[in-house]
Design a protein around this motif. Structure first.
Motif, short mmCIF file in Angstrom:
data_model
loop_
_atom_site.label_atom_id
_atom_site.label_comp_id
_atom_site.label_asym_id
_atom_site.label_seq_id
_atom_site.Cartn_x
_atom_site.Cartn_y
_atom_site.Cartn_z
N ALA A 1 38.94 40.31 46.60
CA ALA A 1 39.23 41.62 46.00
C ALA A 1 39.30 41.45 44.48
O ALA A 1 40.04 40.61 43.98
CB ALA A 1 40.55 42.18 46.53
N ILE A 2 38.51 42.23 43.79
CA ILE A 2 38.50 42.25 42.32
C ILE A 2 39.11 43.57 41.89
O ILE A 2 38.62 44.63 42.26
CB ILE A 2 37.06 42.09 41.79
CG1 ILE A 2 36.48 40.75 42.24
CG2 ILE A 2 37.02 42.24 40.28
CD1 ILE A 2 34.98 40.65 42.08
N GLU A 3 40.18 43.50 41.10
CA GLU A 3 40.94 44.70 40.75
C GLU A 3 41.09 44.85 39.25
O GLU A 3 41.68 43.98 38.59
CB GLU A 3 42.33 44.66 41.41
CG GLU A 3 42.29 44.59 42.93
CD GLU A 3 43.67 44.49 43.55
OE1 GLU A 3 44.65 44.32 42.79
OE2 GLU A 3 43.77 44.57 44.78
N GLN A 4 40.51 45.92 38.72
CA GLN A 4 40.68 46.31 37.31
C GLN A 4 40.39 45.15 36.35
O GLN A 4 41.08 44.96 35.34
CB GLN A 4 42.10 46.83 37.09
CG GLN A 4 42.42 48.13 37.82
CD GLN A 4 41.67 49.31 37.22
OE1 GLN A 4 41.76 49.60 36.04
NE2 GLN A 4 40.91 50.00 38.06
N ARG B 1 37.23 47.19 33.48
CA ARG B 1 38.01 47.64 34.65
C ARG B 1 37.17 47.63 35.92
O ARG B 1 37.04 48.63 36.63
CB ARG B 1 38.59 49.04 34.40
CG ARG B 1 39.64 49.08 33.30
CD ARG B 1 39.88 50.49 32.82
NE ARG B 1 38.69 51.04 32.15
CZ ARG B 1 38.59 52.30 31.75
NH1 ARG B 1 39.58 53.15 31.95
NH2 ARG B 1 37.48 52.71 31.15
N VAL B 2 36.63 46.48 36.24
CA VAL B 2 35.75 46.32 37.40
C VAL B 2 36.58 46.20 38.67
O VAL B 2 37.54 45.43 38.74
CB VAL B 2 34.86 45.07 37.22
CG1 VAL B 2 34.11 44.75 38.51
CG2 VAL B 2 33.88 45.29 36.08
N GLU C 1 42.56 41.14 31.62
CA GLU C 1 43.41 41.97 32.47
C GLU C 1 42.81 42.00 33.86
O GLU C 1 41.63 41.71 34.06
CB GLU C 1 43.49 43.41 31.92
CG GLU C 1 44.07 43.54 30.54
CD GLU C 1 44.01 44.98 30.04
OE1 GLU C 1 44.03 45.90 30.88
OE2 GLU C 1 43.93 45.17 28.82
N GLY C 2 43.63 42.40 34.82
CA GLY C 2 43.17 42.55 36.19
C GLY C 2 43.44 41.34 37.06
O GLY C 2 43.97 40.32 36.61
N ASP D 1 41.62 36.22 49.80
CA ASP D 1 42.46 36.44 50.99
C ASP D 1 43.85 36.90 50.61
O ASP D 1 44.86 36.45 51.16
CB ASP D 1 42.54 35.16 51.83
CG ASP D 1 41.26 34.89 52.61
OD1 ASP D 1 40.50 35.85 52.85
OD2 ASP D 1 41.01 33.72 52.96
N GLY D 2 43.91 37.81 49.64
CA GLY D 2 45.18 38.42 49.24
C GLY D 2 46.01 37.63 48.26
O GLY D 2 47.07 38.09 47.83
N LYS D 3 45.57 36.44 47.87
CA LYS D 3 46.32 35.60 46.95
C LYS D 3 45.63 35.54 45.59
O LYS D 3 44.41 35.39 45.52
CB LYS D 3 46.46 34.18 47.51
CG LYS D 3 47.22 34.13 48.84
CD LYS D 3 47.28 32.71 49.38
CE LYS D 3 48.00 32.67 50.72
NZ LYS D 3 48.03 31.29 51.29
N GLU D 4 46.41 35.66 44.52
CA GLU D 4 45.86 35.61 43.17
C GLU D 4 45.16 34.26 42.95
O GLU D 4 45.75 33.20 43.14
CB GLU D 4 46.97 35.80 42.14
CG GLU D 4 46.52 35.61 40.70
CD GLU D 4 45.42 36.58 40.28
OE1 GLU D 4 44.30 36.11 40.02
OE2 GLU D 4 45.70 37.80 40.22
N ALA D 5 43.89 34.33 42.54
CA ALA D 5 43.09 33.11 42.41
C ALA D 5 42.98 32.62 40.97
O ALA D 5 42.65 31.46 40.75
CB ALA D 5 41.68 33.35 42.96
N GLN D 6 43.24 33.48 39.98
CA GLN D 6 42.98 33.07 38.60
C GLN D 6 43.90 31.95 38.12
O GLN D 6 43.54 31.21 37.20
CB GLN D 6 43.09 34.28 37.67
CG GLN D 6 41.98 35.29 37.87
CD GLN D 6 41.93 36.30 36.75
OE1 GLN D 6 41.25 36.12 35.76
NE2 GLN D 6 42.68 37.38 36.92
#
Length: 356
Positions: A6-9, A22-23, A58-59, A64-69
């Motif tokens: 999932a890519i959010e904002q 804001r992709v 930002e974003g 799988d629901g876990k922040e990857a950055q």
């Protein structure tokens, strides 16, 4: 197990230049998705953020629901293939493929026998059996790209990222490799993200296509959805050859040639009608048969005729613009078209957008 992304904002600047704006994008497990757009649209930057080679301003990026950055590259379980292979010229094919395994920490590094068995399996998978002792300079471009794919798969990633992997290859090899790549994706079951500016390549390979422009995603859908139902002038114009005609919308109807077409959701005012070359019908000037297609009032002049196989490509001058038509060889012979010939144009299936 493959990964859901999932890519959010997602927003990214390079100094004062906004590269991603804001992709938002959802990528399913085992999905093969193409990021399609011209140079500078932000698609490679987005891919590099997923790989951990760049960081967003930002974003969020969720695996799988876990922040990857925040994860180190080694922990993302991502394999990446670059356009120009990025192979080590002083290493054999075998050692190139094994590299990602050999540089692991002693705790996570497989034993030598296991590495050798995995490399041999991968060389078989990418159809390079018996070439392990060669060096990259001894291989063709297509073979080198397969080595790069094998190296990306060696660490058993859950996500495969491909950055214009066929861009350095000639047209025939590209077609052969993209068919092979689709089979490879289906057999491995990975989540695959593929960057390209080649419309035909994206439409032929991907389960879904995300069309990007100036750092934004213009439209996401299956190849059929984006090609046959473009949601913006950019998407229509970018996906394949097209012709554009000025027109106007008044009281919910657009007039093109001698026909009016109902248009929904478009305000009155200047508009543009897009028509694919295969929907341009050429007729002799004295043709008076009734048609449901929009007939343009003046005759066009043939500039160029290119006949290849069963199709013919005809370029015409009409009202100070160039119009492209794709017709059959039989139609070309029947009409007797050659440079300097005059004909009338009938337009099928126009797609209307308001002028911005």
């Amino acid at each position: 197990m493959p990964v859901r992304i999932a890519i959010e904002q997602l927003t990214k600047h390079f100094e004062a230049t906004l590269v991603l704006d804001r992709v938002n994008l959802e990528i399913g497990e085992r999905e093969f998705i193409g990021l399609l757009g011209p140079s500078g649209s932000g698609k490679t930057t987005l891919l590099r953020i997923l790989a951990g080679l760049e960081f967003a301003d930002e974003g969020r990026v969720l695996f799988d629901g876990k922040e990857a950055q925040a994860l180190p590259i080694a922990d993302r379980q991502v394999g990446m293939v670059f356009q120009h292979y990025a192979l080590f010229g002083h290493m054999t094919v075998f050692n190139n493929v094994a590299f990602g395994l050999k540089v692991r920490s002693r705790k996570s590094r497989p034993k030598g026998k296991e590495i050798a068995e995995r490399v041999e399996r991968l060389l078989h998978l990418v159809q390079l059996d018996g070439l392990g002792e060669r060096f990259p300079a001894q291989l063709s471009g297509g073979q080198r790209q397969r080595v790069a794919l094998a190296r990306a798969l060696a660490t058993e990633p859950k996500v495969l990222l491909l950055d214009e992997p066929f861009g350095a290859l000639d047209a025939k090899v590209r077609v052969e490799l993209r068919r092979w790549l689709r089979d490879l994706h289906d057999s491995t079951g990975l989540t695959t993200i593929f960057v390209t500016h080649d419309q035909e390549e994206a439409l032929a390979l991907a389960d879904r296509v995300a069309v990007m422009a100036t750092g934004r995603i213009e439209q996401v859908g299956t190849p059929t959805e984006v090609y046959e139902g473009p949601q913006s002038p950019f998407v229509y114009d970018f996906l394949g050859r097209t012709n554009a005609f000025d027109c106007a919308i008044e009281r919910g109807r657009a007039r093109l040639g001698d026909k009016e077409f109902p248009v929904n959701g478009l305000a009155d005012g200047p508009a543009i009608a897009f028509v694919r070359p295969h929907d341009v019908v050429l007729c002799l000037p004295d043709n008076s048969e009734p048609s449901e297609d929009a007939k343009l009032p003046d005759a066009a002049t043939v500039r160029l005729v290119t006949a290849l196989g069963p199709k013919a490509w005809v370029e015409l001058s009409y009202d100070s613009q160039v119009v492209a038509a794709e017709i059959t060889r039989d139609a070309l012979a029947k009409l007797g078209m050659r440079p300097g010939s005059r004909c009338t144009l009938q337009l099928r299936l126009p797609c209307f957008f308001a002028r911005r």
